[in-house]
Design a protein around this motif. Sequence first.
Motif, short mmCIF file in Angstrom:
data_model
loop_
_atom_site.label_atom_id
_atom_site.label_comp_id
_atom_site.label_asym_id
_atom_site.label_seq_id
_atom_site.Cartn_x
_atom_site.Cartn_y
_atom_site.Cartn_z
N ALA A 54 -89.40 5.48 -3.96
CA ALA A 54 -90.05 6.27 -5.00
C ALA A 54 -91.21 5.51 -5.62
O ALA A 54 -92.25 6.09 -5.93
CB ALA A 54 -89.04 6.67 -6.07
N ALA A 55 -91.04 4.21 -5.82
CA ALA A 55 -92.12 3.40 -6.39
C ALA A 55 -93.33 3.36 -5.46
O ALA A 55 -94.48 3.44 -5.91
CB ALA A 55 -91.62 1.99 -6.68
N LEU A 56 -93.08 3.25 -4.17
CA LEU A 56 -94.19 3.24 -3.22
C LEU A 56 -94.91 4.59 -3.18
O LEU A 56 -96.13 4.66 -3.12
CB LEU A 56 -93.69 2.87 -1.82
CG LEU A 56 -93.24 1.42 -1.66
CD1 LEU A 56 -92.61 1.21 -0.30
CD2 LEU A 56 -94.39 0.47 -1.87
N ALA A 57 -94.14 5.68 -3.23
CA ALA A 57 -94.75 7.01 -3.23
C ALA A 57 -95.55 7.23 -4.51
O ALA A 57 -96.66 7.79 -4.48
CB ALA A 57 -93.68 8.08 -3.08
N GLU A 58 -95.00 6.81 -5.65
CA GLU A 58 -95.73 6.96 -6.92
C GLU A 58 -96.96 6.07 -6.95
O GLU A 58 -97.95 6.42 -7.59
CB GLU A 58 -94.82 6.64 -8.09
CG GLU A 58 -93.88 7.75 -8.44
CD GLU A 58 -94.59 9.00 -8.90
OE1 GLU A 58 -95.62 8.91 -9.59
OE2 GLU A 58 -94.12 10.09 -8.54
N GLY A 59 -96.89 4.93 -6.29
CA GLY A 59 -98.07 4.06 -6.22
C GLY A 59 -99.25 4.76 -5.55
O GLY A 59 -100.39 4.64 -5.99
N LEU A 60 -98.96 5.51 -4.50
CA LEU A 60 -100.03 6.26 -3.84
C LEU A 60 -100.57 7.37 -4.74
O LEU A 60 -101.77 7.65 -4.75
CB LEU A 60 -99.52 6.84 -2.53
CG LEU A 60 -99.20 5.82 -1.45
CD1 LEU A 60 -98.57 6.50 -0.25
CD2 LEU A 60 -100.45 5.09 -1.04
N GLY A 61 -99.68 7.99 -5.53
CA GLY A 61 -100.14 9.01 -6.47
C GLY A 61 -101.00 8.43 -7.57
O GLY A 61 -102.02 9.01 -7.95
N ILE A 62 -100.64 7.26 -8.07
CA ILE A 62 -101.45 6.60 -9.10
C ILE A 62 -102.78 6.16 -8.52
O ILE A 62 -103.82 6.24 -9.19
CB ILE A 62 -100.66 5.43 -9.71
CG1 ILE A 62 -99.49 5.97 -10.52
CG2 ILE A 62 -101.55 4.56 -10.59
CD1 ILE A 62 -98.52 4.93 -10.98
N PHE A 63 -102.78 5.72 -7.28
CA PHE A 63 -104.03 5.34 -6.63
C PHE A 63 -104.98 6.54 -6.53
O PHE A 63 -106.17 6.42 -6.78
CB PHE A 63 -103.75 4.76 -5.24
CG PHE A 63 -104.98 4.36 -4.50
CD1 PHE A 63 -105.75 3.29 -4.91
CD2 PHE A 63 -105.39 5.06 -3.38
CE1 PHE A 63 -106.90 2.92 -4.24
CE2 PHE A 63 -106.53 4.71 -2.69
CZ PHE A 63 -107.28 3.63 -3.12
N SER A 64 -104.45 7.71 -6.19
CA SER A 64 -105.31 8.89 -6.10
C SER A 64 -105.81 9.30 -7.49
O SER A 64 -106.94 9.78 -7.62
CB SER A 64 -104.58 10.04 -5.43
OG SER A 64 -103.54 10.52 -6.24
N LEU A 65 -105.00 9.09 -8.53
CA LEU A 65 -105.46 9.36 -9.89
C LEU A 65 -106.60 8.43 -10.28
O LEU A 65 -107.59 8.86 -10.88
CB LEU A 65 -104.30 9.22 -10.88
CG LEU A 65 -104.67 9.34 -12.35
CD1 LEU A 65 -105.13 10.76 -12.67
CD2 LEU A 65 -103.49 8.96 -13.22
N VAL A 66 -106.48 7.16 -9.93
CA VAL A 66 -107.54 6.20 -10.23
C VAL A 66 -108.83 6.58 -9.52
O VAL A 66 -109.92 6.53 -10.10
CB VAL A 66 -107.09 4.77 -9.86
CG1 VAL A 66 -108.24 3.79 -9.89
CG2 VAL A 66 -105.99 4.31 -10.80
N ILE A 67 -108.72 7.00 -8.27
CA ILE A 67 -109.91 7.42 -7.53
C ILE A 67 -110.56 8.64 -8.19
O ILE A 67 -111.78 8.71 -8.35
CB ILE A 67 -109.55 7.72 -6.06
CG1 ILE A 67 -109.10 6.45 -5.35
CG2 ILE A 67 -110.73 8.34 -5.31
CD1 ILE A 67 -110.12 5.35 -5.30
N ALA A 68 -109.73 9.60 -8.63
CA ALA A 68 -110.26 10.79 -9.29
C ALA A 68 -110.96 10.41 -10.60
O ALA A 68 -112.05 10.92 -10.90
CB ALA A 68 -109.15 11.79 -9.56
N LEU A 69 -110.36 9.51 -11.37
CA LEU A 69 -110.98 9.11 -12.62
C LEU A 69 -112.27 8.33 -12.39
O LEU A 69 -113.24 8.46 -13.14
CB LEU A 69 -110.00 8.28 -13.46
CG LEU A 69 -108.81 9.06 -14.01
CD1 LEU A 69 -107.84 8.12 -14.72
CD2 LEU A 69 -109.28 10.14 -14.97
#
Length: 75
Positions: A54-69
């Motif tokens: 779950a932490a690895l999957a959420e890490g990818l989600g946070i990475f996509s949020l950072v890219i969007a921001l």
Amino acid sequence: MEAEAAKLIGAGIACFGMAGAGIGVGNIFGSYLNGALRNPSAAPAQFTNALIGAALAEGLGIFSLVIALLLIFVA
């Protein structure tokens, strides 16, 4: 003006990674719960693996949020 629209469209497309992360975390814990109900004695040993996944999957989600921001505020 077109650059601003393209920037916002790119940020919206980058946010699809967060949806994928949510689906991935749901899949991980759904599978964990299914396995825990089938074999309760093995559930505590597999809980750590579920949290790491779950932490690895959420890490990818946070990475996509950072890219969007970054696309919204920096570009």
